[in-house]
Scaffold this active site. Structure first.
Site, mmCIF file in Angstrom:
data_model
loop_
_atom_site.group_PDB
_atom_site.id
_atom_site.type_symbol
_atom_site.label_atom_id
_atom_site.label_comp_id
_atom_site.label_asym_id
_atom_site.label_seq_id
_atom_site.Cartn_x
_atom_site.Cartn_y
_atom_site.Cartn_z
ATOM 1 C CE LYS A 33 -0.472 -0.121 5.241
ATOM 2 N NZ LYS A 33 -1.540 -0.657 5.424
ATOM 3 C CE1 TYR A 243 11.549 31.495 -1.479
ATOM 4 C CE2 TYR A 243 11.857 29.828 -1.459
ATOM 5 C CZ TYR A 243 11.026 30.796 -1.445
ATOM 6 O OH TYR A 243 11.591 30.373 -2.754
HETATM 7 C C1 PLP Z 1 -0.153 -1.387 6.100
HETATM 8 C C2 PLP Z 1 -0.603 -3.241 7.761
HETATM 9 C C3 PLP Z 1 -0.041 -3.516 7.517
HETATM 10 C C4 PLP Z 1 1.299 -4.480 7.993
HETATM 11 O O1 PLP Z 1 1.574 -3.294 8.877
HETATM 12 P P1 PLP Z 1 3.138 -3.327 9.347
HETATM 13 O O2 PLP Z 1 3.365 -2.266 10.476
HETATM 14 O O3 PLP Z 1 4.212 -2.406 7.996
HETATM 15 O O4 PLP Z 1 3.631 -5.224 9.255
HETATM 16 C C5 PLP Z 1 -0.438 -5.002 8.100
HETATM 17 N N1 PLP Z 1 -1.998 -4.564 8.296
HETATM 18 C C6 PLP Z 1 -2.376 -4.219 7.919
HETATM 19 C C7 PLP Z 1 -4.134 -3.944 8.074
HETATM 20 C C8 PLP Z 1 -2.411 -2.766 7.725
HETATM 21 O O5 PLP Z 1 -2.913 -1.759 6.970
#
Ligand code: PLP
Length: 334
Positions: A33, A243
């Protein structure tokens, strides 16, 4: 524009470490993601697939479509539920089943204590009934832990709750489904893994935010951020940079501008606490939209090669530093 180097060897090292915990790489679902935590969605999907990873997790259908060819299954965490051969959809509420396409693959997310998303434990039976009623194809049951990275018994009561959920599901004669609850922190600290899948994000990219007590697994950062020189000038004592002129040269010095800024997703930070690059060179004065100033005349500088260290300097966590990096920054393979 700045660019990102992806270290394939380190990525595979991390995946191997996780596979030692799960027992096999077939049990790893790589979480891709948010542009694969800033590493590049299709880029990392391809590498993961070449390593032998069969499952992925994304947020939206649109992301799933881009990486469809690389995996056997793709779990979509939050989007309208459609029927697709490879995609399965998280059910977060009873309501969203009403709009779901008949025959769609779904995975029931149960809220065992995080209280962010998912069906309450009391509604599990109702959810199973609704799934049948709407003609949905239940392929998984999952939960998410709120405190798997802290040294406490927090994780255990949530795991106990999830055991209850599993029993309910099995009693409802759903045997052929995958069960998963572990994120990175949970799998890294676990000694006996018996579920079907782990959803691993941050650990695959090289970090854990675990209490040191749990250590034993070494992970290696996959991403490093680099910038190219745009121009160089010599400043005299008392001349200021950028800046607001926040940085004042205390002596004659060589300063170059590099092509990275907050427009690329780099944090503006605080000029009172200058960010130190991987080579310990401070960013001088304010970060501009597309530029930073550094006392160097090297053609290329490594801004960071450890997002956790960068995050500490910037007062945030590695996840935020990496996911902020703009999609358009070129990703190249090391
Ligand atoms: C983002 C997410 C993960 C992964 O979590 P990490 O701490 O990066 O391993 C696992 N399960 C769900 C539902 C998530 O949203």
């Amino acid at each position: 524009m700045a660019f990102i180097k992806i270290n394939k060897e380190n990525f595979y090292h991390n995946l191997n470490q996780i596979a030692l915990k799960t027992g096999s790489k077939e049990k790893i679902a790589i979480v891709l993601k948010d542009n694969a935590y800033g590493h590049g969605l299709t880029f990392m999907a391809k590498l993961a697939s070449e390593f032998g990873i069969k499952h992925a997790v994304v947020r939206k259908t649109d992301e799933a479509k881009q990486i469809e060819s690389f995996f056997d299954t793709i779990l979509v965490l939050g989007d309208s539920i459609i029927k697709h051969e490879k995609f399965s959809y998280t059910i977060n509420t009873l309501e969203e089943m009403k709009q779901a396409q008949k025959g769609a693959k779904v995975e029931l997310k149960v809220d065992t204590g995080m209280h962010r998303n998912g069906i309450t434990m009391d509604d599990v039976d109702e959810a199973l009934t609704q799934i049948k009623k709407h003609g949905l194809n239940l392929v998984g049951v999952m939960t998410h832990f709120r405190s798997s990275d802290v040294l406490s018994s927090e994780l255990f009561w949530q795991q106990k709750n999830f055991e209850e959920v599993k029993e309910k599901v099995y009693r409802a004669v759903y045997k052929d489904i995958r069960i998963h609850s572990h994120n990175s922190a949970a799998i890294l600290r676990s000694k006996h893994f018996s579920e079907d899948l782990v959803r691993v994000g941050i650990a695959a990219y090289g970090y854990d935010e675990l209490d040191k007590t749990f250590d034993g697994v070494t992970l290696k950062p996959v991403l490093s951020l680099h910038a190219k020189k745009v121009s160089t000038r010599i400043l005299n004592e008392g001349e200021r940079i950028g800046y607001g002129g926040d940085f004042i040269a205390s002596k004659k010095m060589t300063v170059s501008t590099y092509d990275l800024g907050y427009g690329d997703g780099w944090c503006r930070g605080d000029t009172q606490k200058p960010f130190l690059t991987a080579e310990k060179l401070p960013i001088l004065g304010r970060v501009s939209m597309d530029f930073v100033a550094i006392a160097s005349d090297k053609e290329e500088i490594c801004v960071m090669n450890d997002a956790q260290n960068a995050a500490k300097q910037l007062g945030t966590i590695s996840y935020e530093v990496m996911t902020a990096l703009h999609k358009d920054i070129e990703r190249i393979l090391l």
